[in-house]
Write a protein that holds these residues in place. Structure first.
Motif, PDB file in Angstrom:
ATOM      1  N   LEU A  66       0.822  -1.194   0.000  1.00  0.00           N
ATOM      2  CA  LEU A  66       0.000   0.000   0.000  1.00  0.00           C
ATOM      3  C   LEU A  66       0.866   1.258   0.000  1.00  0.00           C
ATOM      4  O   LEU A  66       0.561   2.227  -0.703  1.00  0.00           O
ATOM      5  CB  LEU A  66      -0.941  -0.007   1.204  1.00  0.00           C
ATOM      6  CG  LEU A  66      -2.042   1.035   1.242  1.00  0.00           C
ATOM      7  CD1 LEU A  66      -2.957   0.911   0.031  1.00  0.00           C
ATOM      8  CD2 LEU A  66      -2.853   0.893   2.524  1.00  0.00           C
ATOM      9  N   THR A  67       1.956   1.242   0.737  1.00  0.00           N
ATOM     10  CA  THR A  67       2.880   2.379   0.775  1.00  0.00           C
ATOM     11  C   THR A  67       3.451   2.647  -0.609  1.00  0.00           C
ATOM     12  O   THR A  67       3.489   3.796  -1.068  1.00  0.00           O
ATOM     13  CB  THR A  67       4.026   2.118   1.782  1.00  0.00           C
ATOM     14  OG1 THR A  67       3.461   1.991   3.081  1.00  0.00           O
ATOM     15  CG2 THR A  67       5.045   3.241   1.773  1.00  0.00           C
ATOM     16  N   VAL A  68       3.890   1.598  -1.291  1.00  0.00           N
ATOM     17  CA  VAL A  68       4.456   1.762  -2.635  1.00  0.00           C
ATOM     18  C   VAL A  68       3.385   2.246  -3.603  1.00  0.00           C
ATOM     19  O   VAL A  68       3.614   3.169  -4.388  1.00  0.00           O
ATOM     20  CB  VAL A  68       5.093   0.450  -3.126  1.00  0.00           C
ATOM     21  CG1 VAL A  68       5.533   0.566  -4.586  1.00  0.00           C
ATOM     22  CG2 VAL A  68       6.279   0.074  -2.241  1.00  0.00           C
ATOM     23  N   THR A 103       0.797   6.274  -7.114  1.00  0.00           N
ATOM     24  CA  THR A 103      -0.451   6.837  -7.636  1.00  0.00           C
ATOM     25  C   THR A 103      -0.755   8.234  -7.142  1.00  0.00           C
ATOM     26  O   THR A 103      -1.537   8.945  -7.763  1.00  0.00           O
ATOM     27  CB  THR A 103      -1.642   5.926  -7.290  1.00  0.00           C
ATOM     28  OG1 THR A 103      -1.745   5.814  -5.868  1.00  0.00           O
ATOM     29  CG2 THR A 103      -1.490   4.563  -7.931  1.00  0.00           C
ATOM     30  N   GLY A 104      -0.170   8.627  -6.021  1.00  0.00           N
ATOM     31  CA  GLY A 104      -0.409   9.976  -5.499  1.00  0.00           C
ATOM     32  C   GLY A 104      -1.881  10.277  -5.351  1.00  0.00           C
ATOM     33  O   GLY A 104      -2.653   9.482  -4.822  1.00  0.00           O
ATOM     34  N   MET A 154      -5.504   8.126  -7.185  1.00  0.00           N
ATOM     35  CA  MET A 154      -6.333   7.038  -6.660  1.00  0.00           C
ATOM     36  C   MET A 154      -6.656   7.358  -5.217  1.00  0.00           C
ATOM     37  O   MET A 154      -5.813   7.878  -4.488  1.00  0.00           O
ATOM     38  CB  MET A 154      -5.584   5.700  -6.688  1.00  0.00           C
ATOM     39  CG  MET A 154      -5.509   5.021  -8.020  1.00  0.00           C
ATOM     40  SD  MET A 154      -4.611   3.437  -7.919  1.00  0.00           S
ATOM     41  CE  MET A 154      -5.923   2.333  -7.411  1.00  0.00           C
ATOM     42  N   SER A 155      -7.854   7.010  -4.812  1.00  0.00           N
ATOM     43  CA  SER A 155      -8.203   7.197  -3.407  1.00  0.00           C
ATOM     44  C   SER A 155      -7.600   6.052  -2.598  1.00  0.00           C
ATOM     45  O   SER A 155      -7.237   5.001  -3.136  1.00  0.00           O
ATOM     46  CB  SER A 155      -9.722   7.212  -3.233  1.00  0.00           C
ATOM     47  OG  SER A 155     -10.243   5.910  -3.452  1.00  0.00           O
ATOM     48  N   GLU A 156      -7.502   6.251  -1.304  1.00  0.00           N
ATOM     49  CA  GLU A 156      -6.972   5.210  -0.420  1.00  0.00           C
ATOM     50  C   GLU A 156      -7.831   3.953  -0.518  1.00  0.00           C
ATOM     51  O   GLU A 156      -7.312   2.830  -0.542  1.00  0.00           O
ATOM     52  CB  GLU A 156      -6.916   5.732   1.019  1.00  0.00           C
ATOM     53  CG  GLU A 156      -6.152   4.852   1.955  1.00  0.00           C
ATOM     54  CD  GLU A 156      -4.636   4.852   1.729  1.00  0.00           C
ATOM     55  OE1 GLU A 156      -3.963   4.049   2.394  1.00  0.00           O
ATOM     56  OE2 GLU A 156      -4.128   5.614   0.892  1.00  0.00           O
ATOM     57  N   GLN A 157      -9.137   4.123  -0.606  1.00  0.00           N
ATOM     58  CA  GLN A 157     -10.047   2.982  -0.723  1.00  0.00           C
ATOM     59  C   GLN A 157      -9.800   2.230  -2.029  1.00  0.00           C
ATOM     60  O   GLN A 157      -9.781   0.996  -2.039  1.00  0.00           O
ATOM     61  CB  GLN A 157     -11.513   3.451  -0.639  1.00  0.00           C
ATOM     62  CG  GLN A 157     -12.508   2.315  -0.634  1.00  0.00           C
ATOM     63  CD  GLN A 157     -12.312   1.374   0.539  1.00  0.00           C
ATOM     64  OE1 GLN A 157     -11.970   1.773   1.640  1.00  0.00           O
ATOM     65  NE2 GLN A 157     -12.521   0.091   0.307  1.00  0.00           N
ATOM     66  N   GLN A 158      -9.584   2.958  -3.142  1.00  0.00           N
ATOM     67  CA  GLN A 158      -9.299   2.303  -4.420  1.00  0.00           C
ATOM     68  C   GLN A 158      -8.004   1.503  -4.341  1.00  0.00           C
ATOM     69  O   GLN A 158      -7.927   0.387  -4.842  1.00  0.00           O
ATOM     70  CB  GLN A 158      -9.187   3.342  -5.542  1.00  0.00           C
ATOM     71  CG  GLN A 158     -10.501   3.959  -5.939  1.00  0.00           C
ATOM     72  CD  GLN A 158     -10.310   5.111  -6.916  1.00  0.00           C
ATOM     73  OE1 GLN A 158      -9.434   5.951  -6.737  1.00  0.00           O
ATOM     74  NE2 GLN A 158     -11.137   5.138  -7.952  1.00  0.00           N
TER      75      GLN A 158
END
Length: 143
Positions: free
Chosen positions: A85-87, A92-93, A96-100
């Motif tokens: 998730l960190t990568v 994606t900056g 993309m949303s965190e949920q996506q």
């Protein structure tokens, strides 16, 4: 970063080093970038996975240990959901949303036979990289 080695600045190199927690020397980053530019035949800023895996030198994934080090953000020898998730967040900056991000990662892991609670060691990671049926593609606009 541009598509020629002349566009790789000292700032770019230092930024990559910082992102990778100094896992790579400046020369290793320059060498990897130059090789990437050679492989990016369409000058599009990325190498499609099927094209990447069709390169004979990568058929056995010799870069998987290098790639594994990038994803192992806490350097504990395992890649967790949070590491990935960190990568993905860095890649994606704001596009993309965190949920996506979480949904995409969960789906890729599930398709590979893992869960978001799995910890991937190098052999697991190589298995996922070598699975040509799995595709995690997202187009992210570049400046």
């Amino acid at each position: 970063m541009g598509n020629t080695s002349s566009m790789l600045t000292q700032y770019d190199i230092e930024e990559v080093q910082q992102h990778c927690k100094n896992a790579f020397t400046q020369q290793e980053i320059v060498s990897l970038y130059q090789r990437f530019c050679q492989l990016d035949r369409n000058n599009c800023g990325f190498i499609p996975s099927d094209e990447f895996l069709s390169i004979p030198e990568f058929a056995v994934n010799p870069l998987s240990q290098i790639i594994f080090k990038v994803y192992d953000t806490d350097c504990n020898g395992k890649v967790s959901f949070d590491d990935m998730l960190t990568v993905l967040r860095d890649l994606t900056g704001q596009y993309m949303s965190e949920q996506q991000r979480k949904e995409v990662l969960a789906q890729v892991l599930e398709e590979a036979g893992y869960t978001k609670d799995s910890f991937l060691v190098l052999s697991d990671f190589m298995k996922i990289l070598g699975n040509s049926d799995l595709k995690m593609e997202a187009e992210v606009p570049v400046d």
